[in-house]
Design an enzyme around this catalytic site. Structure first.
Site, PDB file in Angstrom:
ATOM      1  N   SER A   1       3.731 -13.271   3.722  1.00  9.98           N
ATOM      2  CA  SER A   1       4.773 -12.750   2.831  1.00  9.98           C
ATOM      3  C   SER A   1       6.046 -13.556   3.013  1.00  9.98           C
ATOM      4  O   SER A   1       6.332 -14.021   4.127  1.00  9.98           O
ATOM      5  CB  SER A   1       5.064 -11.280   3.174  1.00  9.98           C
ATOM      6  OG  SER A   1       6.225 -10.837   2.494  1.00  9.98           O
TER       7      SER A   1
ATOM      8  N   TYR B   1       7.294  -5.617   9.676  1.00 10.43           N
ATOM      9  CA  TYR B   1       6.355  -6.253   8.734  1.00 10.43           C
ATOM     10  C   TYR B   1       6.601  -7.765   8.680  1.00 10.43           C
ATOM     11  O   TYR B   1       5.667  -8.575   8.797  1.00 10.43           O
ATOM     12  CB  TYR B   1       6.562  -5.617   7.360  1.00 10.43           C
ATOM     13  CG  TYR B   1       5.834  -6.263   6.212  1.00 10.43           C
ATOM     14  CD1 TYR B   1       4.449  -6.172   6.086  1.00 10.43           C
ATOM     15  CD2 TYR B   1       6.543  -6.936   5.202  1.00 10.43           C
ATOM     16  CE1 TYR B   1       3.786  -6.751   5.002  1.00 10.43           C
ATOM     17  CE2 TYR B   1       5.896  -7.501   4.122  1.00 10.43           C
ATOM     18  CZ  TYR B   1       4.514  -7.413   4.022  1.00 10.43           C
ATOM     19  OH  TYR B   1       3.867  -7.978   2.955  1.00 10.43           O
TER      20      TYR B   1
HETATM   21  P1  NAP Z   1      -1.880  -2.952  -1.777  1.00 10.33           P
HETATM   22  O1  NAP Z   1      -2.102  -2.815  -3.239  1.00 10.33           O
HETATM   23  O2  NAP Z   1      -1.163  -1.874  -1.025  1.00 10.33           O
HETATM   24  O3  NAP Z   1      -3.286  -3.267  -1.084  1.00 10.33           O
HETATM   25  C1  NAP Z   1      -3.407  -3.319   0.302  1.00 10.33           C
HETATM   26  C2  NAP Z   1      -4.857  -3.602   0.619  1.00 10.33           C
HETATM   27  O4  NAP Z   1      -5.000  -3.691   2.040  1.00 10.33           O
HETATM   28  C3  NAP Z   1      -5.781  -2.482   0.143  1.00 10.33           C
HETATM   29  O5  NAP Z   1      -6.914  -3.051  -0.434  1.00 10.33           O
HETATM   30  C4  NAP Z   1      -6.126  -1.751   1.437  1.00 10.33           C
HETATM   31  O6  NAP Z   1      -7.440  -1.198   1.442  1.00 10.33           O
HETATM   32  C5  NAP Z   1      -6.092  -2.886   2.437  1.00 10.33           C
HETATM   33  N1  NAP Z   1      -5.906  -2.396   3.790  1.00 10.33           N
HETATM   34  C6  NAP Z   1      -4.796  -1.839   4.347  1.00 10.33           C
HETATM   35  N2  NAP Z   1      -5.033  -1.498   5.621  1.00 10.33           N
HETATM   36  C7  NAP Z   1      -6.310  -1.863   5.884  1.00 10.33           C
HETATM   37  C8  NAP Z   1      -7.141  -1.786   7.029  1.00 10.33           C
HETATM   38  N3  NAP Z   1      -6.695  -1.262   8.182  1.00 10.33           N
HETATM   39  N4  NAP Z   1      -8.410  -2.241   6.941  1.00 10.33           N
HETATM   40  C9  NAP Z   1      -8.891  -2.787   5.784  1.00 10.33           C
HETATM   41  N5  NAP Z   1      -8.139  -2.874   4.668  1.00 10.33           N
HETATM   42  C10 NAP Z   1      -6.876  -2.423   4.716  1.00 10.33           C
HETATM   43  O7  NAP Z   1      -1.025  -4.249  -1.459  1.00 10.33           O
HETATM   44  P2  NAP Z   1      -1.017  -5.744  -1.995  1.00 10.33           P
HETATM   45  O8  NAP Z   1       0.345  -5.975  -2.482  1.00 10.33           O
HETATM   46  O9  NAP Z   1      -2.165  -6.057  -2.861  1.00 10.33           O
HETATM   47  O10 NAP Z   1      -1.121  -6.485  -0.594  1.00 10.33           O
HETATM   48  C11 NAP Z   1      -2.111  -7.424  -0.271  1.00 10.33           C
HETATM   49  C12 NAP Z   1      -1.528  -8.384   0.756  1.00 10.33           C
HETATM   50  O11 NAP Z   1      -0.430  -9.088   0.163  1.00 10.33           O
HETATM   51  C13 NAP Z   1      -0.962  -7.695   2.005  1.00 10.33           C
HETATM   52  O12 NAP Z   1      -1.277  -8.437   3.145  1.00 10.33           O
HETATM   53  C14 NAP Z   1       0.536  -7.725   1.746  1.00 10.33           C
HETATM   54  O13 NAP Z   1       1.277  -7.697   2.953  1.00 10.33           O
HETATM   55  C15 NAP Z   1       0.689  -9.026   1.013  1.00 10.33           C
HETATM   56  N6  NAP Z   1       1.904  -9.175   0.225  1.00 10.33           N
HETATM   57  C16 NAP Z   1       2.156  -8.354  -0.836  1.00 10.33           C
HETATM   58  C17 NAP Z   1       3.337  -8.534  -1.547  1.00 10.33           C
HETATM   59  C18 NAP Z   1       3.692  -7.678  -2.738  1.00 10.33           C
HETATM   60  O14 NAP Z   1       4.858  -7.743  -3.184  1.00 10.33           O
HETATM   61  N7  NAP Z   1       2.783  -6.899  -3.298  1.00 10.33           N
HETATM   62  C19 NAP Z   1       4.234  -9.538  -1.184  1.00 10.33           C
HETATM   63  C20 NAP Z   1       3.941 -10.340  -0.103  1.00 10.33           C
HETATM   64  C21 NAP Z   1       2.762 -10.166   0.584  1.00 10.33           C
HETATM   65  P3  NAP Z   1      -7.748   0.342   1.031  1.00 10.33           P
HETATM   66  O15 NAP Z   1      -7.094   0.579  -0.285  1.00 10.33           O
HETATM   67  O16 NAP Z   1      -9.227   0.423   0.983  1.00 10.33           O
HETATM   68  O17 NAP Z   1      -7.179   1.204   2.118  1.00 10.33           O
END
Ligand code: NAP
Length: 243
Positions: A140, A153
């Site tokens: 991130s 984070y």
């Molecule tokens: P999201 O919609 O909240 O999805 C998070 C995903 O992580 C879900 O599929 C969830 O699975 C999975 N997860 C969480 N804890 C877990 C665990 N203990 N074991 C296995 N799976 C787990 O968020 P997202 O935005 O798509 O995030 C994906 C990645 O991008 C993350 O690493 C996040 O830090 C990064 N990111 C996001 C943003 C943003 O603005 N959205 C920006 C920078 C980086 P379940 O639903 O099955 O629990």
């Protein structure tokens, strides 16, 4: 060569978009989920109906025994993996350092850092045998900005940026590449727990005036995994819309 990918947290958000793109690119995909069973199974079923190959596997990446079982399931059902996307992540909720709990720190680091590290360990054991592999971690831009009351984070993501560089050097002689994408603000459910004004102000501060779409991150991940990026390794690719 048969292309087999594991996407951790592959049923929602950036993970789901990546899963769909990888399936389109001909990968057999393992959609790892933790709690979103229905979404994971629906996505797998849609891919299978459309001529692809997908399985949904529950595993908490914060738990080593779940990771071991996840990789063993994929060995048996899809064959040796050639690609890994360490996408699963949590932000632990907004908190100042003054108010942080050790439970929050432990779950954020267990999921974002230990989970990525141990999935990489399992992947590399298999990829070395195959003589080929490609890994993409999802960190991130918070790692650069420090996070706004999300320094727990941000620190976890910075750890994986550094890990990417060292790990990539370690495995380069084995024809294995490791890269990281570092998204800015992307439109997913991760922001749902944020107070509405905080997200509104954040979006207003973005040069593009909008959040990125999960697909805009997924495209970069698929390219980094592919042979088109054959000389890219140990690189952290920001996906920020000029932020
Ligand atoms: P999201 O919609 O909240 O999805 C998070 C995903 O992580 C879900 O599929 C969830 O699975 C999975 N997860 C969480 N804890 C877990 C665990 N203990 N074991 C296995 N799976 C787990 O968020 P997202 O935005 O798509 O995030 C994906 C990645 O991008 C993350 O690493 C996040 O830090 C990064 N990111 C996001 C943003 C943003 O603005 N959205 C920006 C920078 C980086 P379940 O639903 O099955 O629990």
């Amino acid at each position: 060569m048969k292309k087999v990918a594991i996407i951790t947290g592959g049923s929602r958000g950036i993970g789901a978009a990546t899963t769909k793109e990888l399936a389109k690119a001909g990968y057999a995909v393992c959609i790892n989920y933790h709690s979103a069973k229905d979404k994971a199974e629906l996505l797998a079923s849609n891919i299978n109906k459309n001529g692809g190959r997908a399985i949904a596997v529950k595993a908490d990446v914060a738990k080593e025994k779940d990771i071991l079982a996840l990789f063993e399931t994929v060995d048996h059902e899809l064959g040796p993996i050639t690609a890994l996307v360490n996408n699963a992540g949590i932000n632990g909720g907004i908190s100042t350092v003054e108010n942080i709990t050790s439970e929050c720190l432990q779950s954020v680091f267990a999921t974002n850092v230990f989970g990525t590290f141990l999935c990489c360990r399992e992947a590399i054991r298999r990829m070395k045998q195959a003589g080929y592999g490609s890994i993409v971690n999802v960190t991130s831009e918070a790692a650069r900005f420090g996070g706004n009351q999300l320094s727990h984070y941000a620190a976890s993501k910075a750890a994986i940026n550094t890990f990417t560089v060292g790990f990539a050097r370690e495995v380069a002689p084995f024809n294995i590449r490791v890269n990281t994408v570092s998204p800015g603000v992307i439109d997913t459910e991760i922001h749902q727990a944020s107070p509405p004004d905080r997200l509104k102000n954040l979006i207003a501060s973005l040069p593009t005036g909008r959040m990125g779409a999960p697909e805009e991150v997924a495209q970069a991940i698929v390219w980094l995994l592919s042979d088109q990026a054959s000389y890219l390794s140990g690189t952290i690719v920001p996906i920020t819309g000029a932020r």
